[in-house]
Motif scaffolding. Structure first.
Motif, PDB file in Angstrom:
ATOM      1  N   LYS A  29      80.962  72.890   9.364  1.00  0.00           N
ATOM      2  CA  LYS A  29      79.794  73.321  10.154  1.00  0.00           C
ATOM      3  C   LYS A  29      78.690  72.270  10.091  1.00  0.00           C
ATOM      4  O   LYS A  29      77.947  72.089  11.055  1.00  0.00           O
ATOM      5  CB  LYS A  29      79.256  74.662   9.624  1.00  0.00           C
ATOM      6  N   ASN A  30      78.581  71.608   8.944  1.00  0.00           N
ATOM      7  CA  ASN A  30      77.533  70.593   8.764  1.00  0.00           C
ATOM      8  C   ASN A  30      77.943  69.231   9.318  1.00  0.00           C
ATOM      9  O   ASN A  30      77.095  68.419   9.683  1.00  0.00           O
ATOM     10  CB  ASN A  30      77.208  70.430   7.270  1.00  0.00           C
ATOM     11  N   LEU A  31      79.253  68.993   9.370  1.00  0.00           N
ATOM     12  CA  LEU A  31      79.756  67.680   9.806  1.00  0.00           C
ATOM     13  C   LEU A  31      79.834  67.566  11.334  1.00  0.00           C
ATOM     14  O   LEU A  31      79.578  66.500  11.907  1.00  0.00           O
ATOM     15  CB  LEU A  31      81.149  67.450   9.206  1.00  0.00           C
ATOM     16  N   ILE A  32      80.209  68.668  11.973  1.00  0.00           N
ATOM     17  CA  ILE A  32      80.523  68.612  13.412  1.00  0.00           C
ATOM     18  C   ILE A  32      79.239  68.551  14.240  1.00  0.00           C
ATOM     19  O   ILE A  32      78.392  69.436  14.157  1.00  0.00           O
ATOM     20  CB  ILE A  32      81.404  69.812  13.808  1.00  0.00           C
ATOM     21  N   ARG A  33      79.123  67.484  15.017  1.00  0.00           N
ATOM     22  CA  ARG A  33      77.949  67.296  15.866  1.00  0.00           C
ATOM     23  C   ARG A  33      78.309  66.275  16.940  1.00  0.00           C
ATOM     24  O   ARG A  33      79.304  65.552  16.805  1.00  0.00           O
ATOM     25  CB  ARG A  33      76.755  66.821  15.047  1.00  0.00           C
ATOM     26  N   PRO A  34      77.500  66.174  18.000  1.00  0.00           N
ATOM     27  CA  PRO A  34      77.790  65.183  19.037  1.00  0.00           C
ATOM     28  C   PRO A  34      77.841  63.777  18.445  1.00  0.00           C
ATOM     29  O   PRO A  34      77.062  63.446  17.550  1.00  0.00           O
ATOM     30  CB  PRO A  34      76.602  65.318  19.996  1.00  0.00           C
ATOM     31  N   GLY A  35      78.802  62.964  18.933  1.00  0.00           N
ATOM     32  CA  GLY A  35      78.880  61.559  18.529  1.00  0.00           C
ATOM     33  C   GLY A  35      79.933  61.250  17.488  1.00  0.00           C
ATOM     34  O   GLY A  35      80.288  60.086  17.316  1.00  0.00           O
ATOM     35  N   ILE A  36      80.434  62.267  16.758  1.00  0.00           N
ATOM     36  CA  ILE A  36      81.509  61.964  15.813  1.00  0.00           C
ATOM     37  C   ILE A  36      82.849  62.040  16.547  1.00  0.00           C
ATOM     38  O   ILE A  36      82.961  62.649  17.617  1.00  0.00           O
ATOM     39  CB  ILE A  36      81.513  62.907  14.576  1.00  0.00           C
ATOM     40  N   SER A  37      83.865  61.427  15.954  1.00  0.00           N
ATOM     41  CA  SER A  37      85.201  61.480  16.566  1.00  0.00           C
ATOM     42  C   SER A  37      86.032  62.569  15.893  1.00  0.00           C
ATOM     43  O   SER A  37      85.715  63.019  14.781  1.00  0.00           O
ATOM     44  CB  SER A  37      85.902  60.134  16.409  1.00  0.00           C
TER      45      SER A  37
END
Length: 250
Positions: A29-37
């Motif tokens: 939940k903390n890792l997933i955000r726009p811009g990561i693959s």
């Protein structure tokens, strides 16, 4: 084709593995955000499993190349992580994780919003999770297997979504996929009676549009035929003498 009943000792081993699976899904939940693959997600999953001296169950399973399945938007399941697949604001992403400890597997999945998402996308994620908990009400000794399936289908379709037919939940233990198969649809009152010591991976896969799916050329990734969104929610569940025991929920 027997349903394998697990001993308390076996369940305790699966509980250890389930804790790591649950921790990973909670941290995402903390890792997933726009811009990561999607590869960034896989890297985190693999590193965390290895840190706890456990084994990524998916890696090498029938040749699968990664430790997590990361499925974006219209991808239903078995999305192969890639450094080229970048998450964008408004996407939804399903992550499926399997962890093996002392030869026993836990398996769970969640669907996450990427930044701000549309109302309908959020409703799809919410209903998919709710349908799991509707099914869970029937994960008790004395009910029949299809009571779980019927409850999931009823919830999903009452909300105007559709349930995947081509992929199902399953028994789990020493193998990732054991008997029985557990569809997310069907009539109640069928199949074997549930008894304590059965362990299931219950996993509603829910489409925004039609339930028809197809597999991409990579022979893994499953997508909706109509290109509409799909969500996934899964936990490893133990049938007990009372309330069901969820091994993969933080």
């Amino acid at each position: 084709r027997m349903i394998i009943i697990k001993s308390q000792q076996e369940i305790d081993i699966m509980r250890e593995s389930g804790k790591v699976t649950a921790y990973i899904l909670s941290e995402l939940k903390n890792l997933i955000r726009p811009g990561i693959s999607t590869k960034d997600i896989d890297d985190f999953v693999e590193a965390t499993i290895l840190k706890y001296r456990m084994i990524p169950s998916f890696k090498g399973y029938n040749g699968y190349p990664a430790s997590a399945c990361v499925s974006v938007n219209e991808e239903v399941v078995h999305g192969i992580p890639s450094p080229k697949k970048i998450l964008r604001e408004g996407d939804i992403v399903s992550v499926d994780v399997g962890t093996t400890y002392k030869g026993y597997v836990s398996d769970a999945a969640r669907t996450y919003p990427v930044g701000k998402i549309g109302e309908e996308a959020q409703r799809l994620i919410t209903v998919t999770e709710q349908s799991f908990f509707e099914g869970l009400k029937f994960c008790r000794a004395g009910f029949r297997l299809s009571d779980i399936s019927a409850a999931i289908q009823q919830k999903v379709e009452s909300e105007g979504f559709s349930v995947i037919r081509d992929f199902v939940g399953h028994g789990i233990g020493r193998a990732m996929h054991e008997e029985p198969q557990i569809p997310n649809y069907g009539k109640p009152g069928r199949g074997p009676r549930l008894v304590p010591g059965m362990v299931f991976a219950i996993e509603p896969m829910v489409n925004q549009g039609d339930y028809e799916v197809r597999v991409l050329e990579n022979n893994w990734t499953v997508v909706t035929v109509d290109g509409k969104l799909s969500a996934h929610y899964e936990n490893t569940v133990v049938i007990t003498d009372g309330e069901p025991d969820l091994l993969t929920l933080e």
